[in-house]
Scaffold this active site. Sequence first.
Site, short mmCIF file in Angstrom:
data_model
loop_
_atom_site.label_atom_id
_atom_site.label_comp_id
_atom_site.label_asym_id
_atom_site.label_seq_id
_atom_site.Cartn_x
_atom_site.Cartn_y
_atom_site.Cartn_z
CG ASP A 1 4.94 0.88 9.72
OD1 ASP A 1 4.69 -0.30 9.46
OD2 ASP A 1 5.24 1.71 8.84
CD GLU B 1 11.52 -0.17 8.69
OE1 GLU B 1 12.05 -0.74 7.73
OE2 GLU B 1 10.29 -0.06 8.82
CD GLU C 1 0.11 1.29 8.06
OE1 GLU C 1 -0.32 0.21 7.62
OE2 GLU C 1 -0.48 2.38 7.89
CG HIS D 1 -0.17 -3.18 -0.29
ND1 HIS D 1 1.08 -2.93 -0.81
CD2 HIS D 1 -0.04 -3.15 1.05
CE1 HIS D 1 1.93 -2.76 0.17
NE2 HIS D 1 1.28 -2.88 1.32
NE ARG E 1 -5.90 0.58 6.98
CZ ARG E 1 -6.44 -0.54 7.46
NH1 ARG E 1 -7.74 -0.71 7.41
NH2 ARG E 1 -5.68 -1.47 7.98
CG HIS F 1 -2.48 -6.88 -0.85
ND1 HIS F 1 -3.49 -7.19 0.03
CD2 HIS F 1 -1.35 -6.79 -0.11
CE1 HIS F 1 -3.00 -7.29 1.26
NE2 HIS F 1 -1.71 -7.06 1.20
#
Length: 427
Positions: A142, A164, A178, A265, A267, A298
């Site tokens: 994604d 996937e 995503e 991590h 967004r 991260h």
Amino acid sequence: MLIYIKYINYIEIRILKNLLQILTIPCKKIILFFFNYLYTILFMDKKIKVAVIFGTRPEAIKMAPLVLELKKHSEFEPVVIVTAQHRQMLDQVLDLFEITPDFDLNLMKPNQNLWSLTSEILMETKKIYEEVKPDIVLVHGDTTTAFASALSAFYARVPIGHVEAGLRTFNKDYPFPEEINRVLADAVSDLHFAPTEGSVQNLLNSGIKEGITNGDIDSSYETGRRIYKTGNTVIDALLYTVEKNTDLSHLGLRDDLKTILLTSHRRENFGKPLENICDAVLDLVQKNKDIEIVYPVHLNPNVRNTVFSKLDGIERVKLIEPLDYAPFCALMKKAHIILTDSGGVQEEAPSLGVPVLVLRDETERPEAIASGCVKLVGTNKEKIASTVQKLLDDNSFYNSMKMAVNPYGDGLASKRIANIILGNFSK
């Protein structure tokens, strides 16, 4: 058999050969010899050219076992393309699996945005597809790399395989971007390698109506089908990596403390949600003197600024730099509990018998929730702290998560995918 326009010359030569069989002219044998020779050199020994493209560490981890599997087959010519959407974290995975890219776009820039990254991937992959002329392009998951590379292949009229495929939250804004990336990648793909039965159903429900197979590695695959249940290649990568028994002594972990691994991590967790997660960590280490929380932080400044302002210098909280994949797998294996907003960790940790609490309000991986090895706790401080506390205090609750069966595969997904491609593209 998937038939594409690029094979029209093959059909024409076969027709000409058949016509020549009825000729009685003296040069018949010479002409037949010429066409047999031409047919052999053009088609019989032609390898299936598979372009495998990825750009982030999670993609690299999940595509690396597939690249290694393709290289085992003489029928394939794998071409590895990396966008380097994440440069430093990508390179460590390439080193671990000893993969050297054939093309490295090196697109990562400071403070890059989705508009520029998407347009650069489209234009750069166009050039590569025109040069390489792959039989199929494989993308993963994604990411912006997956979506833009698939769209570019669609524009180039090259068949696409989506590894996937079929994951969904059904909320276009969560995770962002995503969810839309994977929906659009599925929309333009020809072969969908779905990790679970749930993802197969999502694809069928989205209008991809052609048949499915069970993905057994010993099956003979019916060609032309678009959805295949294969398991998740991340389990292939995990099992390959944990066999290395990576040393963690450099982290200075204490044997007398229970290790809680934390990663966050995404967004959507920037800002207040990540602050809530850090506040829950502070409560937990204050109440429990027998735990140690390890957080590989991260590189994104939106993560680091919040985390270091909240947790730096706190006793029994280790803020460390991002780990290479091998030591990270070893750390997952050692952990007593894992807190994460990572999709890959939700799939990997259950294979190691470690309970996972997901720091998100929604997940595209409901199978792990249903199996009991993963629980959603969101980013609410009280809910995070209380669920971790229950795992620490209640052995039956802890064991119910620890012993749950991982629904994401058996480590043979890459073999299945390679066999499916071979069945669909053998000349």
